[in-house]
Design a protein around this motif. Structure first.
Motif, PDB file in Angstrom:
ATOM      1  N   ALA A 125      -4.650   2.708  -1.272  1.00 40.38           N
ATOM      2  CA  ALA A 125      -3.839   2.737  -0.009  1.00 40.38           C
ATOM      3  C   ALA A 125      -3.823   1.537   0.656  1.00 40.38           C
ATOM      4  O   ALA A 125      -3.132   0.727   1.031  1.00 40.38           O
ATOM      5  CB  ALA A 125      -4.235   3.859   0.890  1.00 40.38           C
ATOM      6  N   ARG A 126      -5.118   0.941   0.807  1.00 45.02           N
ATOM      7  CA  ARG A 126      -5.373  -0.467   1.595  1.00 45.02           C
ATOM      8  C   ARG A 126      -4.782  -1.477   0.438  1.00 45.02           C
ATOM      9  O   ARG A 126      -3.958  -2.357   1.257  1.00 45.02           O
ATOM     10  CB  ARG A 126      -6.973  -0.782   1.336  1.00 45.02           C
ATOM     11  CG  ARG A 126      -7.510   0.190   2.628  1.00 45.02           C
ATOM     12  CD  ARG A 126      -9.092  -0.251   2.785  1.00 45.02           C
ATOM     13  NE  ARG A 126      -9.335  -1.529   2.798  1.00 45.02           N
ATOM     14  CZ  ARG A 126     -10.295  -2.390   2.427  1.00 45.02           C
ATOM     15  NH1 ARG A 126     -11.206  -1.761   1.413  1.00 45.02           N
ATOM     16  NH2 ARG A 126     -10.266  -3.610   2.742  1.00 45.02           N
ATOM     17  N   HIS A 164       1.962  -5.430   1.735  1.00 46.99           N
ATOM     18  CA  HIS A 164       3.378  -5.331   2.666  1.00 46.99           C
ATOM     19  C   HIS A 164       3.156  -6.058   3.769  1.00 46.99           C
ATOM     20  O   HIS A 164       4.075  -6.791   4.421  1.00 46.99           O
ATOM     21  CB  HIS A 164       3.333  -3.719   2.973  1.00 46.99           C
ATOM     22  CG  HIS A 164       4.351  -3.509   4.074  1.00 46.99           C
ATOM     23  ND1 HIS A 164       5.920  -4.006   4.005  1.00 46.99           N
ATOM     24  CD2 HIS A 164       4.336  -3.029   5.242  1.00 46.99           C
ATOM     25  CE1 HIS A 164       6.455  -3.774   4.915  1.00 46.99           C
ATOM     26  NE2 HIS A 164       5.768  -3.252   5.801  1.00 46.99           N
ATOM     27  N   THR A 173       0.845   6.177   7.257  1.00 44.53           N
ATOM     28  CA  THR A 173       1.435   6.999   6.324  1.00 44.53           C
ATOM     29  C   THR A 173       0.624   6.812   4.829  1.00 44.53           C
ATOM     30  O   THR A 173       0.470   7.603   4.058  1.00 44.53           O
ATOM     31  CB  THR A 173       2.864   6.583   5.921  1.00 44.53           C
ATOM     32  OG1 THR A 173       2.954   5.101   6.004  1.00 44.53           O
ATOM     33  CG2 THR A 173       3.625   6.945   7.267  1.00 44.53           C
ATOM     34  N   ALA A 174       0.095   5.709   4.536  1.00 44.81           N
ATOM     35  CA  ALA A 174      -0.568   5.461   3.287  1.00 44.81           C
ATOM     36  C   ALA A 174      -1.958   5.956   3.147  1.00 44.81           C
ATOM     37  O   ALA A 174      -2.255   6.506   2.230  1.00 44.81           O
ATOM     38  CB  ALA A 174      -0.787   3.910   2.865  1.00 44.81           C
ATOM     39  N   GLU A 223      -2.300  -1.545  -1.220  1.00 49.38           N
ATOM     40  CA  GLU A 223      -0.565  -1.583  -0.920  1.00 49.38           C
ATOM     41  C   GLU A 223      -0.071  -2.006   0.321  1.00 49.38           C
ATOM     42  O   GLU A 223       0.861  -2.726   0.569  1.00 49.38           O
ATOM     43  CB  GLU A 223      -0.085  -0.001  -1.090  1.00 49.38           C
ATOM     44  CG  GLU A 223      -0.378   0.499  -2.761  1.00 49.38           C
ATOM     45  CD  GLU A 223       0.037   2.127  -2.697  1.00 49.38           C
ATOM     46  OE1 GLU A 223       0.204   2.821  -1.529  1.00 49.38           O
ATOM     47  OE2 GLU A 223      -0.015   2.623  -4.045  1.00 49.38           O
ATOM     48  N   VAL A 224      -0.914  -1.573   1.309  1.00 52.64           N
ATOM     49  CA  VAL A 224      -0.403  -2.126   2.627  1.00 52.64           C
ATOM     50  C   VAL A 224      -0.656  -3.394   2.912  1.00 52.64           C
ATOM     51  O   VAL A 224       0.033  -4.149   3.464  1.00 52.64           O
ATOM     52  CB  VAL A 224      -1.238  -1.201   3.708  1.00 52.64           C
ATOM     53  CG1 VAL A 224      -1.232  -1.657   5.099  1.00 52.64           C
ATOM     54  CG2 VAL A 224      -1.001   0.365   3.701  1.00 52.64           C
ATOM     55  N   GLY A 276       2.282   0.335   8.204  1.00 49.90           N
ATOM     56  CA  GLY A 276       2.404   1.743   7.002  1.00 49.90           C
ATOM     57  C   GLY A 276       1.032   2.150   6.870  1.00 49.90           C
ATOM     58  O   GLY A 276       1.017   2.865   5.881  1.00 49.90           O
ATOM     59  N   ALA A 298      -2.959   9.040   0.790  1.00 49.83           N
ATOM     60  CA  ALA A 298      -4.330   9.012  -0.072  1.00 49.83           C
ATOM     61  C   ALA A 298      -5.179   9.994  -0.051  1.00 49.83           C
ATOM     62  O   ALA A 298      -5.770  10.652  -0.862  1.00 49.83           O
ATOM     63  CB  ALA A 298      -4.726   7.653   0.185  1.00 49.83           C
TER      64      ALA A 298
END
Length: 458
Positions: free
Chosen positions: A119-120, A126, A40-41, A122-123, A37, A45
């Motif tokens: 963003a990094r 995951h 998309t992240a 959050e990914v 993802g 951002a």
């Protein structure tokens, strides 16, 4: 008698071929972006920087540059490698568009950097969930190694200065999450600094550690389950006190400079107090012993600090320093981990040397030089390098097994990413047909099968 025509077969070359794709193995990185993802992240951002009626998404532009760097590029113009293969990488922005985006993000100051870093983070969380037992946090502890890197500059660049090694360039602080013996590592901080920045500047180490912790899942941003390791550059009163501050309670293992007080304390350690050092497999390390120091050496340091010293026979040809003793090379570090044998703690600190492998991989992935002039622009370049290194760490973590998971970027490029393929379109679907004789075609196809089996983000 036959006339010799050389060691290699003669092959004639002509243009005009169709259906052939170079860098076909890079679909591993593309699929890693999709399953993690990250596309998309990053796009979300950078949405505030997308102009009305813009053709290219800023997130896609930045990811394209990161992909080019992961494939061996070392400047913004190397994104042309992707532009030549639209069937694999899709539409790629022109060089002027890429340059304008980097300048726009650089002029935005910390706002653009904060968006990319969030963003990094959050990914990353995951990806660690997808990795399961192979994730860096699977054992309940995360280890972050902080170390400085010298990046040479061969022309005048902003903040380039003389370094402590009599060279000229920059001195960024990098941080990597250690994946252990069965993996590599991934970057969590890249703090650009002038070339004359000190190796033991406490404020820079604190800032780098803050940024690194922000990249970890929230449960690892404080507490003993997070270990911060540094060389002697982190062995300052201010930095250690910050790590041990109430409410933060981080574990640490930081190198210490051999002061005269420590040197005198080592000379007073009785022979019976020295414990043999150990190797990762549990065997005794030949010619190395460890001991714990106390007394006046701990004055002024936080409560709970343990000072551990190692003495070891120098390697043949190595020169001793004036701080060494009795023909033995001395090294020292401090930790606040209680209840563990000093030999195990010394082994854990010695494994900080894996950070040197991560730095070598970073140098091979865009960090050998900073290609832009402005410091703010080069900080964006440093973020792009980290995204590229993230991909080079996440793809093996999710898709490769065995020894292939330990391959460094250069080997991944030679064996996997540089693979050529034939592009076949049938049934409204496109296939990349790899060469049957290529020794690592099975590695690529099996890795893609593992990536395809992962759930889609969201």
């Amino acid at each position: 008698m036959k006339k010799r025509i050389g060691s290699y077969p003669r092959v004639r070359v002509e243009g005009g071929g169709r259906g052939v794709v170079s860098q076909a193995g890079a679909v591993l990185l593309v699929e890693t972006i999709r399953k993690s993802g990250l596309d998309t992240a990053i796009s979300a951002a950078l949405e505030p920087w997308r102009k009305a009626r813009a053709v290219h998404d800023p997130g896609k532009i930045l990811l394209d540059v990161a992909l080019a760097v992961a494939l061996g590029g070392d400047c913004l113009a190397d994104v042309g490698l992707l532009r030549a293969e639209p069937a694999v990488f899709g539409p790629v922005a022109s060089d002027p568009t890429v340059s304008r985006l980097v300048n726009t993000l650089a002029s935005g100051g910390q706002r653009g950097l904060a968006a990319l870093r969030t963003a990094r983070a959050e990914v990353r969380e995951h990806v660690w969930r997808l990795a399961g037992e192979a994730a860096p946090d699977a054992g309940g502890q995360v280890i972050v190694d902080i170390d400085g890197v010298l990046v040479l500059a061969h022309s005048e660049k902003q903040d380039a200065a003389a370094t402590w090694k009599k060279t000229f360039g920059h001195h960024p602080l990098m941080g990597f999450v250690d994946h252990g013996r069965s993996g590599s590592g991934e970057p969590v901080v890249g703090l650009l600094r002038p070339g004359n920045a000190g190796s033991n500047t406490a404020a820079d180490h604190i800032e780098a550690t803050r940024l690194a912790l922000a990249q970890l899942p929230k449960r690892f941003r404080r507490g003993r389950q997070t270990l911060i390791r540094t060389d002697s550059g982190g062995g300052t009163h201010e930095f250690v006190a910050w790590l041990a501050q109430r409410g933060r309670w981080l574990s640490y293992s930081v190198g210490m400079t051999i002061t005269d007080a420590i040197h005198q304390a080592v000379l007073k350690v009785p022979a019976a107090a020295w414990t043999p050092a150990v190797e990762p497999d549990g065997d005794i390390r030949d010619g190395a012993w460890v001991a714990e120091l106390g007394g006046d050496c701990l004055t002024g340091w936080p409560n709970g600090l343990r000072l551990i010293v190692r003495k070891e026979r120098p390697h043949p040809g190595a020169q001793l320093r004036f701080t060494d003793a009795d023909g033995m090379r001395l090294t020292c570090f401090a930790t606040n981990t209680a209840g563990e044998a000093i030999a195990a703690l010394e082994l854990r600190h010695r494994q900080r040397a894996r950070a040197e492998d991560r730095i070598r991989a970073a140098r091979a992935t865009g960090l050998r030089k900073l290609p832009l002039y402005g410091a703010a622009q080069n900080q964006i370049w440093l973020e792009i390098i980290q995204i590229a290194l993230d991909l080079l760490a996440w793809m093996p973590l999710l898709a490769l097994t065995g020894k292939a998971r330990l391959w460094e970027p250069r080997r991944l490029r030679l064996r996997l990413f540089s693979t050529g393929a034939q592009l076949i379109t049938t049934g409204r679907r496109r296939y990349l047909r790899l060469a049957r004789h290529w020794p690592w075609s099975d590695v690529i196809t099996e890795a893609l099968d593992r990536l395809h089996a992962l759930p889609n983000p969201g």
